[in-house]
Design an enzyme around this catalytic site. Structure first.
Site, PDB file in Angstrom:
ATOM      1  N   HIS A   1       1.896  16.715  -0.329  1.00  0.00           N
ATOM      2  CA  HIS A   1       2.039  15.605   0.618  1.00  0.00           C
ATOM      3  C   HIS A   1       2.927  14.510   0.046  1.00  0.00           C
ATOM      4  CE1 HIS A   1      -1.075  15.671   4.084  1.00  0.00           C
ATOM      5  NE2 HIS A   1      -0.496  16.841   3.947  1.00  0.00           N
TER       6      HIS A   1
ATOM      7  N   SER B   1      11.344  -0.672  13.046  1.00  0.00           N
ATOM      8  CA  SER B   1      10.089  -0.228  12.441  1.00  0.00           C
ATOM      9  C   SER B   1      10.236   1.084  11.685  1.00  0.00           C
ATOM     10  CB  SER B   1       9.025  -0.046  13.525  1.00  0.00           C
ATOM     11  OG  SER B   1       7.845   0.484  12.961  1.00  0.00           O
TER      12      SER B   1
ATOM     13  N   GLU C   1       0.338  -7.518   7.658  1.00  0.00           N
ATOM     14  CA  GLU C   1       1.019  -8.772   7.325  1.00  0.00           C
ATOM     15  C   GLU C   1       2.493  -8.774   7.732  1.00  0.00           C
ATOM     16  OE1 GLU C   1      -2.625  -8.421   5.608  1.00  0.00           O
ATOM     17  OE2 GLU C   1      -1.002  -7.131   4.898  1.00  0.00           O
TER      18      GLU C   1
ATOM     19  N   ALA D   1       0.389  -3.414   5.973  1.00  0.00           N
ATOM     20  CA  ALA D   1       1.153  -3.350   7.218  1.00  0.00           C
ATOM     21  C   ALA D   1       0.827  -4.510   8.153  1.00  0.00           C
ATOM     22  CB  ALA D   1       0.876  -2.021   7.926  1.00  0.00           C
TER      23      ALA D   1
ATOM     24  N   TRP E   1       0.854  -1.185   0.000  1.00  0.00           N
ATOM     25  CA  TRP E   1       0.000   0.000   0.000  1.00  0.00           C
ATOM     26  C   TRP E   1       0.893   1.239   0.000  1.00  0.00           C
ATOM     27  CZ3 TRP E   1      -5.094   0.227  -0.782  1.00  0.00           C
ATOM     28  CH2 TRP E   1      -5.830  -0.939  -0.618  1.00  0.00           C
TER      29      TRP E   1
ATOM     30  N   ARG F   1     -10.061   3.133  12.266  1.00  0.00           N
ATOM     31  CA  ARG F   1      -9.062   3.948  12.958  1.00  0.00           C
ATOM     32  C   ARG F   1      -7.671   3.458  12.583  1.00  0.00           C
ATOM     33  NH1 ARG F   1     -10.407   8.581  14.886  1.00  0.00           N
ATOM     34  NH2 ARG F   1      -8.621   8.377  16.256  1.00  0.00           N
TER      35      ARG F   1
ATOM     36  N   LEU G   1       3.229   2.599   5.283  1.00  0.00           N
ATOM     37  CA  LEU G   1       2.531   3.860   5.514  1.00  0.00           C
ATOM     38  C   LEU G   1       1.077   3.505   5.782  1.00  0.00           C
ATOM     39  CD1 LEU G   1       2.238   6.947   5.512  1.00  0.00           C
ATOM     40  CD2 LEU G   1       1.977   6.841   3.024  1.00  0.00           C
ATOM     41  N   VAL G   2       0.625   3.761   7.000  1.00  0.00           N
ATOM     42  CA  VAL G   2      -0.747   3.461   7.394  1.00  0.00           C
ATOM     43  C   VAL G   2      -1.496   4.785   7.457  1.00  0.00           C
ATOM     44  CG1 VAL G   2      -2.220   2.428   9.163  1.00  0.00           C
ATOM     45  CG2 VAL G   2       0.076   1.491   8.742  1.00  0.00           C
ATOM     46  N   VAL G   3      -2.501   4.939   6.591  1.00  0.00           N
ATOM     47  CA  VAL G   3      -3.218   6.215   6.519  1.00  0.00           C
ATOM     48  C   VAL G   3      -4.690   6.031   6.865  1.00  0.00           C
ATOM     49  CG1 VAL G   3      -1.625   7.115   4.793  1.00  0.00           C
ATOM     50  CG2 VAL G   3      -3.742   6.040   4.051  1.00  0.00           C
TER      51      VAL G   3
END
Length: 170
Positions: free
Chosen positions: A130, A116, A61, A59, A25, A91, A83-85
């Protein structure tokens, strides 16, 4: 018994391999962390061939792959990057926290250092401003992870050597 100093400055790392696991992702952004990591590891004395790259869907996995890789005994260290958005559905902080906590658990259970580069911004959108910011930020975070990885592997190697010496002396 006299305490022995730990040589944490040594760059001797024969046959040490590092696994780099990255989520797909936002791959274009997460790729920057891998590039920064590999470039900085080269400065730390590691060849690109010392680093194995693994891609996973997202993420969530990463921790399972990290544990399976740690259990092979092949890797001195493992890095997870994602990158967790906020996708507006769930949430995203929960996902990032779960992943980072699981990575910590992997390193404690396996005694293989895990690093990490799983990041979650407060706000993210795919606009050009961005994109540029996160490209640069992930590259920098990859470099930081490499410095920490190389330093930690040196220290862990020294601690294990010290432990072996103390056991041999008994």
């Amino acid at each position: 018994m006299q305490p022995t100093a730990i040589d944490s400055k040594s760059k001797s790392h024969p046959n040490e391999r590092v696994a780099f696991i990255q989520a797909c992702w936002h791959k274009d952004i997460v790729d920057q962390s891998r590039k920064g990591f590999v470039a900085e590891m080269a400065k730390q004395g590691y060849a690109e061939s010392d680093i194995d790259i693994f891609e996973v869907g997202g993420a969530f996995e990463i921790p399972l792959h990290a544990k399976l890789l740690a259990n092979t005994g092949r890797y001195a260290g493992i890095v997870g990057a994602a990158l967790v958005v906020d996708g507006g559905i769930y949430r995203h902080e929960f996902v990032a926290q779960s992943v980072v906590s699981a990575l910590m658990q992997v390193q404690l259970e396996t005694e293989v250092p895990v690093f990490s580069v799983v990041l979650t911004p407060h706000h993210f959108h795919a606009g050009e401003e961005h994109q540029k910011f996160f490209f640069d930020h992930f590259s920098h975070k990859g470099e930081e992870a490499a410095k920490t990885c190389a330093d930690t592997l040196n220290k862990v190697r020294s601690l294990r050597r010290l432990d072996a010496q103390q056991k041999a002396a008994c």
